[in-house]
Write a protein that holds these residues in place. Sequence first.
Motif, PDB file in Angstrom:
ATOM      1  N   ASN A 196      -8.719  -5.318   3.546  1.00 56.64           N
ATOM      2  CA  ASN A 196      -7.300  -5.377   3.119  1.00 56.64           C
ATOM      3  C   ASN A 196      -7.554  -5.616   1.403  1.00 56.64           C
ATOM      4  O   ASN A 196      -8.116  -6.298   0.865  1.00 56.64           O
ATOM      5  CB  ASN A 196      -6.036  -5.766   3.680  1.00 56.64           C
ATOM      6  CG  ASN A 196      -6.103  -7.193   3.429  1.00 56.64           C
ATOM      7  OD1 ASN A 196      -6.626  -7.866   2.620  1.00 56.64           O
ATOM      8  ND2 ASN A 196      -5.826  -7.870   4.775  1.00 56.64           N
ATOM      9  N   ALA A 197      -6.591  -5.199   0.498  1.00 60.19           N
ATOM     10  CA  ALA A 197      -6.540  -5.453  -0.830  1.00 60.19           C
ATOM     11  C   ALA A 197      -6.200  -6.777  -1.252  1.00 60.19           C
ATOM     12  O   ALA A 197      -7.012  -7.331  -2.447  1.00 60.19           O
ATOM     13  CB  ALA A 197      -5.369  -4.619  -1.364  1.00 60.19           C
TER      14      ALA A 197
ATOM     15  N   GLU B  43      -5.818  -2.725  -4.616  1.00 60.70           N
ATOM     16  CA  GLU B  43      -5.123  -1.733  -3.525  1.00 60.70           C
ATOM     17  C   GLU B  43      -5.398  -0.431  -4.352  1.00 60.70           C
ATOM     18  O   GLU B  43      -5.653   0.614  -3.723  1.00 60.70           O
ATOM     19  CB  GLU B  43      -3.633  -1.987  -3.550  1.00 60.70           C
ATOM     20  CG  GLU B  43      -3.045  -1.036  -2.528  1.00 60.70           C
ATOM     21  CD  GLU B  43      -3.586  -0.815  -1.172  1.00 60.70           C
ATOM     22  OE1 GLU B  43      -3.856  -1.862  -0.463  1.00 60.70           O
ATOM     23  OE2 GLU B  43      -3.852   0.184  -0.569  1.00 60.70           O
TER      24      GLU B  43
ATOM     25  N   ASN C 266       0.903  -1.300  -0.051  1.00 57.00           N
ATOM     26  CA  ASN C 266       0.018   0.046  -0.224  1.00 57.00           C
ATOM     27  C   ASN C 266       0.928   1.340  -0.125  1.00 57.00           C
ATOM     28  O   ASN C 266       0.395   2.341  -0.624  1.00 57.00           O
ATOM     29  CB  ASN C 266      -0.925  -0.037   1.287  1.00 57.00           C
ATOM     30  CG  ASN C 266      -0.409  -0.516   2.695  1.00 57.00           C
ATOM     31  OD1 ASN C 266       0.678  -0.062   2.650  1.00 57.00           O
ATOM     32  ND2 ASN C 266      -1.317  -1.373   3.195  1.00 57.00           N
TER      33      ASN C 266
END
Lengths: 177, 195
Positions: free
Chosen positions: B143-144, B159, A17
């Motif tokens: 989450n991705a 993401e 990320n």
Amino acid sequence: MSAQLFPSVESHIIDANLFIRFERHDTVDLLERAVTEHDVVLLLPTRVYEELTPDSYPYGIPPVEAAIDAGWVQVLEEVDYSNPVVSATMDMVRQYISVATDRPEHTIEQADAEVGGAAATLLEHGQTESIAIYTNDIPAFRGIERALSQHGHEDSVQLVKAFNFVESVETRYQFQG
Amino acid sequence: MAESAVSHSHPLDTMLAVSDVIQNNRLAQLYTRVLDLDAPTVEELAEGLESSTTTVYDDVKHLVEIGLLERVTETQPHRYRASRVDMTIQADGETFQITPTLLVALAERQSNENINLYIDRHGVSGLATAIEYARAYAQSKMNARIMAREQEIPVLEAETILQELQEIILDAEPDISTSLDIDELDAAVDDRLDE
């Protein structure tokens, strides 16, 4: 601004990320300047590297390869699953992600725990004493922190919230020409 | 505060109104701009848009007619407010939510390459699904990697769209709680481990 950009630790592990945020903002060059000026190398767990460099992808590929070639990003070795502390850390991370995302634990894969596994591997192999983990996945980080402190690595890891870090880097370097 | 016109109209009318906006990017942009500004006039709306004031005036009139905008003043120049759309559509066992956030994301399509590509690849329904993931993501409950597996897309794509949509959500849904309660999370994990 006098606050430290990078925490004073030996190792800096980044999650996908972080890199994607810089890529989206088109500010990877600012990250490079920050990292090289502070003599830091960012460590990428193997699987995170693979996530950032998929075989087929509709958008532009983030410049990870260029960063590796330039030496400010390094890909870590595979996670050592055979080490009990490594596997216990990954299990704990999966527990945390399972609870936070309200998904059954068996659907949470090792890939989700890879960053924690990478941190535990470095500590267990004696390659480092202290690690900063740059991620925005707060449940995963809490799992890493808790598992490692239960297994003899108290205070060895600290969280750097990825998006706050991106903002600090951009604020500091954006207008320096 | 005036009740939204949409909440009083028949669900089918709301659906038709919303589909109008989904199909017309200019209307989506206008709706988004009304959400952004504090009860703007047509003049104020036209300032940031490429369309002529006449077009904006016609579009505003149309959006008022279909109930997505409401007039909040009695005297000239009139000021407008966006109605808070909130629909759930069930089809083929799947549920889609239509919220102002979806319309804002659609309006971003022209200026945001990542959102544009995502809609090209996964359609408006895919975007609506991604918004639900992104809402959980903004709350640190997603989450991705999980989205990538469940939606069968690369982690990089998941993401990227989560980050794009998170920024829209934080803007369009300012009441959303983004601080995760770590003590609560710890306790829930402890419970799970004790079982």
